[in-house]
Design an enzyme around this catalytic site. Structure first.
Site, PDB file in Angstrom:
ATOM      1  N   TYR A 119      91.488   3.041   1.128  1.00  0.00           N
ATOM      2  CA  TYR A 119      92.548   2.248   0.434  1.00  0.00           C
ATOM      3  C   TYR A 119      93.137   4.476  -0.374  1.00  0.00           C
ATOM      4  O   TYR A 119      94.423   4.187  -1.047  1.00  0.00           O
ATOM      5  CB  TYR A 119      92.372   1.722  -1.260  1.00  0.00           C
ATOM      6  CG  TYR A 119      91.843   0.660  -1.023  1.00  0.00           C
ATOM      7  CD1 TYR A 119      91.966  -0.157   0.486  1.00  0.00           C
ATOM      8  CD2 TYR A 119      91.850  -0.201  -1.706  1.00  0.00           C
ATOM      9  CE1 TYR A 119      92.279  -1.295   0.582  1.00  0.00           C
ATOM     10  CE2 TYR A 119      92.280  -1.476  -1.427  1.00  0.00           C
ATOM     11  CZ  TYR A 119      92.159  -2.573  -0.837  1.00  0.00           C
ATOM     12  OH  TYR A 119      92.218  -3.446  -0.698  1.00  0.00           O
ATOM     13  N   LYS A 171      80.511  -2.076   7.904  1.00  0.00           N
ATOM     14  CA  LYS A 171      80.271  -2.573   9.044  1.00  0.00           C
ATOM     15  C   LYS A 171      80.387  -1.544   9.910  1.00  0.00           C
ATOM     16  O   LYS A 171      81.869  -1.202  10.832  1.00  0.00           O
ATOM     17  CB  LYS A 171      82.035  -2.808   9.247  1.00  0.00           C
ATOM     18  CG  LYS A 171      82.240  -3.696  10.493  1.00  0.00           C
ATOM     19  CD  LYS A 171      81.460  -5.293  10.035  1.00  0.00           C
ATOM     20  CE  LYS A 171      82.209  -5.460  11.900  1.00  0.00           C
ATOM     21  NZ  LYS A 171      81.162  -7.118  11.918  1.00  0.00           N
ATOM     22  N   ASP A 205      80.704  -8.578   7.202  1.00  0.00           N
ATOM     23  CA  ASP A 205      80.786 -10.438   7.376  1.00  0.00           C
ATOM     24  C   ASP A 205      79.870 -11.117   6.916  1.00  0.00           C
ATOM     25  O   ASP A 205      80.154 -12.130   6.712  1.00  0.00           O
ATOM     26  CB  ASP A 205      82.094 -10.278   8.756  1.00  0.00           C
ATOM     27  CG  ASP A 205      80.638 -10.141   9.754  1.00  0.00           C
ATOM     28  OD1 ASP A 205      79.940  -8.545   9.379  1.00  0.00           O
ATOM     29  OD2 ASP A 205      81.087  -9.379  10.854  1.00  0.00           O
ATOM     30  N   ASP A 229      86.749  -4.708  -2.746  1.00  0.00           N
ATOM     31  CA  ASP A 229      88.377  -5.642  -3.419  1.00  0.00           C
ATOM     32  C   ASP A 229      87.868  -6.397  -2.752  1.00  0.00           C
ATOM     33  O   ASP A 229      87.814  -7.486  -4.164  1.00  0.00           O
ATOM     34  CB  ASP A 229      89.395  -4.552  -2.734  1.00  0.00           C
ATOM     35  CG  ASP A 229      90.285  -4.766  -3.715  1.00  0.00           C
ATOM     36  OD1 ASP A 229      89.935  -5.144  -4.543  1.00  0.00           O
ATOM     37  OD2 ASP A 229      91.524  -4.643  -3.061  1.00  0.00           O
ATOM     38  N   ASP A 233      86.785 -10.405  -5.572  1.00  0.00           N
ATOM     39  CA  ASP A 233      86.960 -11.802  -5.519  1.00  0.00           C
ATOM     40  C   ASP A 233      86.402 -13.014  -5.092  1.00  0.00           C
ATOM     41  O   ASP A 233      86.765 -13.307  -5.388  1.00  0.00           O
ATOM     42  CB  ASP A 233      88.784 -11.252  -5.206  1.00  0.00           C
ATOM     43  CG  ASP A 233      89.434 -10.412  -5.974  1.00  0.00           C
ATOM     44  OD1 ASP A 233      89.511  -9.806  -7.038  1.00  0.00           O
ATOM     45  OD2 ASP A 233      90.673 -11.124  -5.716  1.00  0.00           O
TER      46      ASP A 233
HETATM   47 MG    MG Z   1      91.440  -6.638  -5.727  1.00  0.00          MG
END
Ligand code: MG
Ligand code: NAI
Length: 338
Positions: A119, A171, A205, A229, A233
């Site tokens: 990000y 990962k 994963d 992130d 969620d």
């Molecule tokens: Mg978000």
């Protein structure tokens, strides 16, 4: 006496902030508010979604409460996180009674690195000889300093909050250098806590699946910016939706507390906004300020209202308005403080 920066923002951000200040005012704790403008309306009025004046207010207060912004959310919240170096994003995933949680026994927390990784926003076009775009590249940045800082934060958090296990998520099998460095940093820090806190690591994963098949086995998850992130969620989905999920953004000296939801234009002005996520964010702020007694009173009050399920907003299956639910919470606070 604490000074709190209050940035209500747009839409239901303002509605849930009003509700939250209302319940905070009924606690016996002294808070002085400094209001700042931020968001879409602010941009329309002042030309900027996050004016310097607002940043100055946030920087001179002890903590910040943020409601939600609309389309300018990234300009506001991503910028505030950077300006104040709020490196740790905490998202507790907790099942509350009387809600539509898929699982009724969850209580874990995701600690997300907030400053680097995928990000950082360094993207480039790849063009052919004629100058036509044929692709795009993004850079992922991982530093030892930031990786060890977030992992230390996670282990310290675990220690302070009597958590037993920290799971590092990455990962590293594919992103050998960047995620490899994150994994190595995780175990460097874990070594300092080996007698008190269990450490394990999974690929992202597999973690996405375990969150659905055995979410109750997680305690503290620490991970990189992008994965944090996404997984947070997923976590919100496990416990019944956006109206319930608070968050904290913590730096060395400052902190900002906000619900995970946005400005919800579809329900703005309809008195339907569930104030729970914003109020739970305020509880995280009280804990950050070491006002543990006030945090506990407010937490008990909101738990009571949720578990009775009578005076709750429509998203929780009730038919009460934001302010009716707020009054119910205040009444519970008063009953405890009598
Ligand atoms: Mg978000
Ligand atoms: P949203 O979180 O605003 O709403 C998603 C859905 O959840 C809507 O149907 C909404 O009515 C419902 N909802 C959200 N919070 C609720 C609450 N407290 N009580 C009851 N229902 C609730 O996300 P959406 O619709 O994707 O975005 C709307 C605007 O918010 C956009 O402009 C977006 O940029 C902004 N946004 C801002 C964020 C922030 O300020 N941190 C975060 C996410 C979105």
């Amino acid at each position: 006496m604490y000074k709190i920066a209050v940035l209500p923002g747009d839409g239901i951000g303002k509605e849930v902030m009003d509700a939250t200040l209302d319940v905070l005012d009924s606690l016996s704790i002294e808070l002085e508010y400094e209001f700042g403008e931020a968001g879409d309306e602010c941009k329309e009025k002042n030309g900027k979604a996050l004016p310097q004046k607002t940043i100055d207010i946030v920087k001179k207060t002890d903590a910040c409460l943020f409601g939600a912004a609309g389309e300018t959310a990234a300009d506001v919240i991503v910028r505030l996180r950077r300006e104040m170096d709020l490196f740790a994003n905490l998202r507790p995933i907790k099942s509350y009674p009387g809600t539509n949680a898929l699982f009724d026994n969850l209580d874990f927390i995701i600690v997300r690195e907030n400053t680097e990784g995928m990000y950082v926003g360094n993207e480039d076009w790849v063009k052919d000889e004629e100058g036509d775009i044929i692709g795009a590249n993004a850079e992922q940045i991982m530093t030892k300093a930031a990786s060890e800082r977030i992992c230390s934060y996670a282990f310290e958090y675990a220690k302070k909050n009597a958590r037993k296990k920290v799971t590092g998520v990455h990962k590293a099998n594919v992103l050998k250098k960047t995620d490899g460095l994150f994994k190595e940093s995780f175990y460097n820090i874990a070594e300092n806590y080996k007698n008190e806190i269990e450490a394990e690591d999974y690929y992202v994963d597999a973690t996405a699946m375990y969150l659905l098949t055995r979410p109750e086995t997680f305690d503290v998850i620490v991970t990189t910016n992008l994965f944090g992130d996404i997984l947070s969620d997923e976590g919100a989905g496990l416990v019944g939706g956006l109206g319930l999920i608070p968050s904290a953004n913590i730096g060395e000296e400052r902190a900002l507390f906000e619900p995970v939801h946005g400005s919800a234009p579809d329900i703005t002005g309809k008195r339907l906004a569930n104030p729970t996520a914003m109020i739970l964010s305020a509880i995280m702020m009280l804990e950050y300020l070491n006002e543990n007694k006030a945090a506990e009173i407010l937490n008990k009050a909101i738990l009571k209202v949720l578990s009775e399920g009578k005076i709750v907003t429509e998203d929780l299956g009730g038919n009460s308005t934001t302010s009716e639910m707020t009054i119910a919470i205040k009444n519970e606070i008063d009953a405890q403080q009598k």
